[in-house]
Enzyme design. Structure first.
Site, PDB file in Angstrom:
ATOM      1  NE  ARG A 180       5.331  -0.719  10.379  1.00  0.00           N
ATOM      2  CZ  ARG A 180       4.168  -0.623   9.757  1.00  0.00           C
ATOM      3  NH1 ARG A 180       4.131  -0.216   8.502  1.00  0.00           N
ATOM      4  NH2 ARG A 180       3.058  -0.928  10.360  1.00  0.00           N
ATOM      5  NE  ARG A 183      -5.200  -0.371   8.121  1.00  0.00           N
ATOM      6  CZ  ARG A 183      -3.938  -0.277   8.505  1.00  0.00           C
ATOM      7  NH1 ARG A 183      -3.649  -0.178   9.775  1.00  0.00           N
ATOM      8  NH2 ARG A 183      -2.971  -0.320   7.629  1.00  0.00           N
ATOM      9  NE  ARG A 240       7.087  -3.570   6.932  1.00  0.00           N
ATOM     10  CZ  ARG A 240       5.793  -3.332   6.651  1.00  0.00           C
ATOM     11  NH1 ARG A 240       5.464  -2.761   5.514  1.00  0.00           N
ATOM     12  NH2 ARG A 240       4.851  -3.669   7.486  1.00  0.00           N
ATOM     13  CE  LYS A 288      -2.343  -0.913   3.830  1.00  0.00           C
ATOM     14  NZ  LYS A 288      -1.876  -2.254   4.244  1.00  0.00           N
ATOM     15  NE  ARG A 334       0.987  -4.556  11.823  1.00  0.00           N
ATOM     16  CZ  ARG A 334       2.166  -4.610  11.167  1.00  0.00           C
ATOM     17  NH1 ARG A 334       3.152  -5.335  11.642  1.00  0.00           N
ATOM     18  NH2 ARG A 334       2.330  -3.949  10.059  1.00  0.00           N
TER      19      ARG A 334
HETATM   20  P1  AMP Z   1       0.089   0.783   9.121  1.00  0.00           P
HETATM   21  O1  AMP Z   1       1.366   1.517   9.003  1.00  0.00           O
HETATM   22  O2  AMP Z   1      -0.934   1.252   8.133  1.00  0.00           O
HETATM   23  O3  AMP Z   1       0.247  -0.702   9.118  1.00  0.00           O
HETATM   24  O4  AMP Z   1      -0.512   1.152  10.572  1.00  0.00           O
HETATM   25  C1  AMP Z   1       0.202   0.857  11.744  1.00  0.00           C
HETATM   26  C2  AMP Z   1      -0.734   0.822  12.950  1.00  0.00           C
HETATM   27  O5  AMP Z   1      -1.395   2.087  13.094  1.00  0.00           O
HETATM   28  C3  AMP Z   1      -1.866  -0.187  12.854  1.00  0.00           C
HETATM   29  O6  AMP Z   1      -1.447  -1.485  13.250  1.00  0.00           O
HETATM   30  C4  AMP Z   1      -2.872   0.422  13.821  1.00  0.00           C
HETATM   31  O7  AMP Z   1      -2.479   0.223  15.175  1.00  0.00           O
HETATM   32  C5  AMP Z   1      -2.721   1.905  13.523  1.00  0.00           C
HETATM   33  N1  AMP Z   1      -3.623   2.316  12.413  1.00  0.00           N
HETATM   34  C6  AMP Z   1      -3.256   2.755  11.181  1.00  0.00           C
HETATM   35  N2  AMP Z   1      -4.333   3.041  10.411  1.00  0.00           N
HETATM   36  C7  AMP Z   1      -5.418   2.759  11.184  1.00  0.00           C
HETATM   37  C8  AMP Z   1      -6.816   2.832  10.977  1.00  0.00           C
HETATM   38  N3  AMP Z   1      -7.357   3.241   9.820  1.00  0.00           N
HETATM   39  N4  AMP Z   1      -7.630   2.452  12.004  1.00  0.00           N
HETATM   40  C9  AMP Z   1      -7.134   2.056  13.185  1.00  0.00           C
HETATM   41  N5  AMP Z   1      -5.819   1.951  13.439  1.00  0.00           N
HETATM   42  C10 AMP Z   1      -4.958   2.303  12.467  1.00  0.00           C
END
Ligand code: AMP
Length: 202
Positions: free
Chosen positions: A135, A89, A123, A14, A146
């Site tokens: 991360r 999400r 990663r 993404k 996740r």
């Molecule tokens: P990502 O980098 O998109 O994988 O997001 C990392 C973390 O941020 C996720 O595992 C959630 O804890 C939080 N997060 C990111 N986007 C959302 C969202 N739309 N709704 C809820 N939590 C989010």
């Protein structure tokens, strides 16, 4: 004006695909995960509210996420459009989006679960001592949480987007450029302007 969202499991590309689209078409890349990570790095008040939740791999509560998205989109720095990476999400987040913005398409990057694990674990390894920011949530335990959140709360949105004829399904298993070409084709975007790729990512 183009308004897109990218949806897909962890490691589906993404962030990478959002950056390419924004580099070539001047859309604004809005990654909620990046905004949260910035807050954590800067020890903001918001960080204090989300740190534990995020480090466990759980989704941050909708009210917090919707507020962050609202404030970010209100900046109106997206003359040509935006690509939302990692939002919505949940059902509530999707409804918030439908109420406030006319979305064009939801691009679903489809990859099987074994590829998710391979890519995320890669990663995590590359991040070690290689100048990358590792991360905190890229480890097997957190990844399981996740992914469970993704299957329970995000996958049901695919049907919702489909019913609104917004869903574009793209095979995310190929090379970055192949996936990118498939996305451009599905969205009917013109060839990227010459030189765009050479100027490097923003
Ligand atoms: P990502 O980098 O998109 O994988 O997001 C990392 C973390 O941020 C996720 O595992 C959630 O804890 C939080 N997060 C990111 N986007 C959302 C969202 N739309 N709704 C809820 N939590 C989010």
């Amino acid at each position: 004006m183009h308004k897109y969202i990218l949806i897909g499991p962890q490691g589906s590309g993404k962030g990478t695909q959002a950056r390419l689209l924004c580099r070539d078409y001047d859309f604004e890349h809005i990654s909620i995960g990046d905004i949260f990570r910035w807050n954590m790095a800067h020890h903001t008040k918001l960080a204090a509210r989300i740190r534990r939740i995020m480090n466990q791999g759980l989704l941050v509560p909708d009210e917090i996420v919707e507020e962050v998205v609202r404030r970010r989109l209100e900046e109106h720095d997206w003359n040509y459009g935006f690509v939302l990476d990692g939002f919505p999400r949940t059902r509530s987040q999707a409804e918030y989006l439908f109420e406030n913005y006319n979305l064009d398409k939801a691009i679903y990057l489809d990859i099987p679960e074994d590829v998710v694990y391979q890519r995320v674990m890669h990663r995590a390894k590359v991040g070690e001592g290689d100048g990358f920011t590792k991360r905190a949530d890229d480890n097997v335990e957190t990844l399981k949480v996740r992914l469970r959140e993704y299957f329970e709360k995000t996958v049901p949105l695919l049907e919702l987007f489909e019913s609104k004829q917004m869903l574009v399904r793209v095979d995310g298993t190929g090379a970055i450029e192949e996936v990118y070409a498939a996305i451009r084709k599905a969205l009917n975007l013109p060839e990227p302007p010459p030189g765009a790729a050479a100027s490097g990512e923003k």
